[in-house]
Design an enzyme around this catalytic site. Sequence first.
Site, PDB file in Angstrom:
ATOM      1  NE  ARG A 175      -2.378  -2.120   3.148  1.00 54.67           N
ATOM      2  CZ  ARG A 175      -2.010  -3.296   3.297  1.00 54.67           C
ATOM      3  NH1 ARG A 175      -2.304  -4.120   2.345  1.00 54.67           N
ATOM      4  NH2 ARG A 175      -1.150  -3.875   4.487  1.00 54.67           N
ATOM      5  CD  GLU A 197       2.351  -6.013  13.436  1.00 60.76           C
ATOM      6  OE1 GLU A 197       1.264  -5.699  12.811  1.00 60.76           O
ATOM      7  OE2 GLU A 197       3.521  -5.865  13.024  1.00 60.76           O
TER       8      GLU A 197
END
Length: 179
Positions: free
Chosen positions: A62, A99
């Site tokens: 993105r 993460e």
Amino acid sequence: MSKVQDIKKLIRTIPNFPHEGIMFRDVTTLLKDADGLQNTVELFVERYEKMDFDVVVGIESRGFILGSILAYHFHKGFIPVRKKGKLPGEVISQSYDLEYGTDTLELHVDAIKKGQKVLVIDDLLATGGTAFGAIKLIEKLEGKVVEFAVIVDLPDLQGKKKLEDAGHKVFTLVEYEGL
């Protein structure tokens, strides 16, 4: 309502994606909205119209969208940082922690010239792993990151703080508390 408030309300939250416990902040719903996209671009243009930089780096995937728009607007080159195995030709690589795992970013060895001032764009900043990976690639080629910019910051994951503590400038449009 302000542009920032409009942007935030257009970002969709998808629970438990890509893993259980993750609240995925999906900017595709913002990007598909003509006014939302225009407001986002306008805020970045206002931020960078007086900043000195030579090229725009967008992080897969993105970051490519906003990075390309800003590079076009400012008449600058656009450089993609991609996931491992996606770029043809000679590349340098940098592994980084997510993460929810690890990954590797790559950049063409001739993408950035020594001393070039680089604006880095992505959609979201969480733990800072992807950001640090991209910055390390740019620094390996002796480029200078002038700022790291994202639409969404997740402050609870401390990515922005880690980048700033390491001496990097960070610009974000909206924040979401929690994971």
